[in-house]
Design a protein around this motif. Structure first.
Motif, PDB file in Angstrom:
ATOM      1  N   GLN A  71       0.837  -1.208   0.000  1.00  0.00           N
ATOM      2  CA  GLN A  71       0.000   0.000   0.000  1.00  0.00           C
ATOM      3  C   GLN A  71       0.873   1.259   0.000  1.00  0.00           C
ATOM      4  O   GLN A  71       0.735   2.133   0.844  1.00  0.00           O
ATOM      5  CB  GLN A  71      -0.956   0.009   1.198  1.00  0.00           C
ATOM      6  CG  GLN A  71      -1.938  -1.154   1.198  1.00  0.00           C
ATOM      7  CD  GLN A  71      -3.067  -0.957   2.182  1.00  0.00           C
ATOM      8  OE1 GLN A  71      -4.040  -0.253   1.926  1.00  0.00           O
ATOM      9  NE2 GLN A  71      -2.944  -1.592   3.352  1.00  0.00           N
ATOM     10  N   ASP A 346       1.776  -3.938   4.825  1.00  0.00           N
ATOM     11  CA  ASP A 346       0.605  -3.243   4.308  1.00  0.00           C
ATOM     12  C   ASP A 346       0.496  -1.840   4.886  1.00  0.00           C
ATOM     13  O   ASP A 346      -0.569  -1.210   4.823  1.00  0.00           O
ATOM     14  CB  ASP A 346      -0.671  -4.045   4.583  1.00  0.00           C
ATOM     15  CG  ASP A 346      -0.928  -4.252   6.081  1.00  0.00           C
ATOM     16  OD1 ASP A 346      -0.132  -3.776   6.911  1.00  0.00           O
ATOM     17  OD2 ASP A 346      -1.944  -4.900   6.406  1.00  0.00           O
ATOM     18  N   ARG A 405      -7.847   9.570   0.946  1.00  0.00           N
ATOM     19  CA  ARG A 405      -8.031   8.286   1.620  1.00  0.00           C
ATOM     20  C   ARG A 405      -7.891   8.493   3.119  1.00  0.00           C
ATOM     21  O   ARG A 405      -6.925   9.093   3.589  1.00  0.00           O
ATOM     22  CB  ARG A 405      -6.997   7.261   1.142  1.00  0.00           C
ATOM     23  CG  ARG A 405      -7.096   5.961   1.937  1.00  0.00           C
ATOM     24  CD  ARG A 405      -6.181   4.858   1.467  1.00  0.00           C
ATOM     25  NE  ARG A 405      -6.326   3.704   2.368  1.00  0.00           N
ATOM     26  CZ  ARG A 405      -5.745   2.527   2.201  1.00  0.00           C
ATOM     27  NH1 ARG A 405      -4.953   2.319   1.150  1.00  0.00           N
ATOM     28  NH2 ARG A 405      -5.934   1.552   3.078  1.00  0.00           N
ATOM     29  N   ASP A 408      -9.821   2.989   5.527  1.00  0.00           N
ATOM     30  CA  ASP A 408     -10.167   2.184   4.349  1.00  0.00           C
ATOM     31  C   ASP A 408     -11.068   2.924   3.375  1.00  0.00           C
ATOM     32  O   ASP A 408     -11.388   2.391   2.309  1.00  0.00           O
ATOM     33  CB  ASP A 408     -10.854   0.886   4.778  1.00  0.00           C
ATOM     34  CG  ASP A 408      -9.911  -0.053   5.524  1.00  0.00           C
ATOM     35  OD1 ASP A 408      -8.722  -0.108   5.155  1.00  0.00           O
ATOM     36  OD2 ASP A 408     -10.356  -0.714   6.482  1.00  0.00           O
ATOM     37  N   ASN A 428     -14.904   1.662  -0.317  1.00  0.00           N
ATOM     38  CA  ASN A 428     -14.291   1.024   0.843  1.00  0.00           C
ATOM     39  C   ASN A 428     -13.210   0.090   0.320  1.00  0.00           C
ATOM     40  O   ASN A 428     -13.508  -0.986  -0.219  1.00  0.00           O
ATOM     41  CB  ASN A 428     -15.331   0.243   1.647  1.00  0.00           C
ATOM     42  CG  ASN A 428     -14.753  -0.317   2.933  1.00  0.00           C
ATOM     43  OD1 ASN A 428     -13.639  -0.840   2.966  1.00  0.00           O
ATOM     44  ND2 ASN A 428     -15.512  -0.199   4.015  1.00  0.00           N
ATOM     45  N   LYS A 430     -11.034  -1.753   1.752  1.00  0.00           N
ATOM     46  CA  LYS A 430     -10.875  -3.037   2.432  1.00  0.00           C
ATOM     47  C   LYS A 430     -11.729  -4.112   1.765  1.00  0.00           C
ATOM     48  O   LYS A 430     -11.283  -5.255   1.567  1.00  0.00           O
ATOM     49  CB  LYS A 430     -11.251  -2.918   3.909  1.00  0.00           C
ATOM     50  CG  LYS A 430     -11.064  -4.202   4.698  1.00  0.00           C
ATOM     51  CD  LYS A 430     -11.430  -4.010   6.165  1.00  0.00           C
ATOM     52  CE  LYS A 430     -11.253  -5.300   6.948  1.00  0.00           C
ATOM     53  NZ  LYS A 430     -11.608  -5.123   8.386  1.00  0.00           N
ATOM     54  N   ASP A 431     -12.947  -3.743   1.402  1.00  0.00           N
ATOM     55  CA  ASP A 431     -13.877  -4.697   0.810  1.00  0.00           C
ATOM     56  C   ASP A 431     -13.897  -4.636  -0.714  1.00  0.00           C
ATOM     57  O   ASP A 431     -14.402  -5.563  -1.365  1.00  0.00           O
ATOM     58  CB  ASP A 431     -15.300  -4.426   1.322  1.00  0.00           C
ATOM     59  CG  ASP A 431     -15.398  -4.532   2.840  1.00  0.00           C
ATOM     60  OD1 ASP A 431     -14.663  -5.352   3.421  1.00  0.00           O
ATOM     61  OD2 ASP A 431     -16.187  -3.774   3.429  1.00  0.00           O
ATOM     62  N   VAL A 433     -11.141  -3.311  -3.288  1.00  0.00           N
ATOM     63  CA  VAL A 433      -9.893  -2.674  -3.704  1.00  0.00           C
ATOM     64  C   VAL A 433      -9.939  -2.261  -5.173  1.00  0.00           C
ATOM     65  O   VAL A 433      -9.220  -1.355  -5.598  1.00  0.00           O
ATOM     66  CB  VAL A 433      -8.681  -3.605  -3.428  1.00  0.00           C
ATOM     67  CG1 VAL A 433      -8.658  -4.776  -4.401  1.00  0.00           C
ATOM     68  CG2 VAL A 433      -7.374  -2.833  -3.464  1.00  0.00           C
TER      69      VAL A 433
END
Length: 468
Positions: A71, A346, A405, A408, A428, A430-431, A433
């Motif tokens: 990331q 990450d 950002r 998330d 989001n 996280k869910d 990408v």
């Protein structure tokens, strides 16, 4: 915001020259720093990030011996503002350079005189400094050519526009114009990057007995799609079924675009392998840290085909987008005595974090805060890593875009100068990408919070104004 200024700790210049004890070192030997910046290399263009069609054995080995970041973000989604963010430790809401703005006949809009840079940081701590490749942050004789920004030696392209050609009619060695008449009139004799690479290796050899900072800003695999048809090209020449790219009036000289692009990435990989081998040969691998990354997402100019190579990996978007594929970039860090082999992180970080990270590594201090946070604790696999409250980008082409950002959540404002008005997208990460599901209507409170923050974290620019 005032121009970011850094100074070394009291007495640091003397102590660095005498071999100061730096972060993570047991012996009193200062770390050399090499920062390799690819040009338009996508998150998915490297084997260790999932690339299946292009061979990158040296980068893959570098990752196996070092730390891979999942990331890490560029400063912007195009070259000049991304590099300005890297050079100053400021995001594009605070840097002066927020877009690609050319200056005729050669160069880009310069940074102001007195701008504090990475080069000046390392110089003030007793380091020899050099940049080899593309500069793109001024023009010859301007206030921010490399020699005035803290670099003892420069070899390469001053102008990012001229850097589109790998067979240029000239390069620059400091303030000397190095002319290649054999490349005029579509000549194809002197390939720039082999020269640039040799100069970078020579700099390392010349300064092996003193601390040095080398920025290797290769333009590979940026368009043009053009390179020597040597053994690297031959690895791919007949691998893909394709028609030559032969656009009338172009530089590309009937190249097979897929084969050529793959060979450009593998050539970059070869250069990285040469650098690591040279460090080991000189016995510098014990006190050198090497960073490898890219200035933004993958391009599609000149026959490049990011969809074919899955250059963005699991991410959406390419160069000029503020989706993840435009700004999230590969980063590998290698330092056998400092960074844990085979590790990954990450941790969310960006180009503007390099300034404080380098300062902490070499013994500098930052009296006037920029936008960055040192991620040295992450590199050392130690506790206490501070995290960003937010990351911010702005882009002044194609109607104007902003993105922020926070955790998330990521908010993107599109079409800022559109006659029909701008619009917001919320994801989001996280869910999701790949940023497929816009949650702007379902998460209005989060969108409003990020929209307000987006307006607060930038200062107005007289030069780069949305809609002008």
């Amino acid at each position: 915001m005032k121009t970011l200024q850094l100074i070394c700790l009291s007495g640091a210049l003397v102590s660095c020259l005498n071999g100061c004890k730096q972060a993570g070192q047991e012996e009193h030997v200062p770390f050399n720093v090499i920062y390799i910046l690819a040009d338009d290399l996508g998150y998915g263009d490297v084997g260790c990030y999932g690339q299946k069609l292009i061979k990158t054995p040296h980068l893959d080995e570098m990752a196996s011996q070092g730390m891979l970041f999942t990331q890490h973000y560029a400063g912007c989604t195009v070259s000049a503002p991304s590099r300005a963010s890297l050079m100053t430790g400021l995001h594009t809401g605070h840097t002066l350079i927020r877009g690609n703005k050319g200056v005729k006949p050669e160069g880009q809009m310069p940074m102001p005189e007195g701008t504090y840079s990475l080069g000046k940081l390392f110089q003030s701590c007793g380091y020899a400094t050099g940049v080899f490749g593309k500069w793109g942050l001024g023009f010859p004789g301007s206030s921010s050519e490399p020699g005035k920004m803290g670099f003892d030696e420069f070899y390469g392209y001053n102008c990012q526009g001229l850097a589109h050609s790998y067979y240029p009619d000239h390069l620059w060695h400091n303030q000397e114009k190095v002319v290649f008449p054999e490349n005029v009139d579509n000549g194809r004799k002197t390939y720039s990057h082999d020269l640039i690479h040799r100069q970078a290796l020579q700099f390392i050899k010349d300064h092996r007995s003193q601390p040095f900072f080398a920025m290797l800003t290769y333009t590979l695999p940026h368009a043009e799609i053009n390179l020597p048809h040597d053994s690297i090209y031959q690895l791919y020449e007949d691998k893909f079924e394709e028609q030559p790219y032969d656009k009338p009036g172009s530089y590309y000289r009937s190249e097979k675009p897929h084969a050529s692009f793959a060979a450009m990435v593998s050539r970059l990989d070869m250069y990285v392998g040469d650098i690591l081998a040279e460090l080991k040969q000189l016995g510098l691998d014990k006190n050198t840290i090497v960073f490898f990354t890219s200035d933004n997402g993958p391009h599609q100019e000149g026959g490049a085909d990011p969809a074919f190579f899955n250059s963005s990996g699991p991410l959406r978007g390419i160069k000029r987008d503020l989706y993840e594929g435009g700004v999230r970039v590969p980063m590998i860090v290698w330092a056998p005595k400092l960074v844990k082999a085979g590790s990954s992180s990450d941790h969310v970080c960006a180009f503007w974090d390099m300034m404080p990270t380098f300062a902490e590594l070499i013994g500098g201090t930052i009296p006037e805060k920029g936008d960055g946070i040192s991620f040295l604790p992450t590199l050392l696999s130690k506790e206490g890593q501070k995290k960003h409250d937010y990351l911010y980008w702005e882009f002044h082409e194609q109607g104007g875009r902003q993105a922020i950002r926070k955790g998330d959540w990521k908010l993107i404002r599109q079409g800022i100068s559109s006659p029909n008005g701008s619009w917001l997208e919320l994801y989001n990460l996280k869910d999701d990408v790949h940023e497929d599901t816009n949650l702007i209507e379902k998460q209005e409170n989060i969108a409003m919070e990020l929209d307000k923050l987006m307006n607060q974290v930038r200062v107005q620019s007289e030069i780069f104004n949305f809609g002008k």
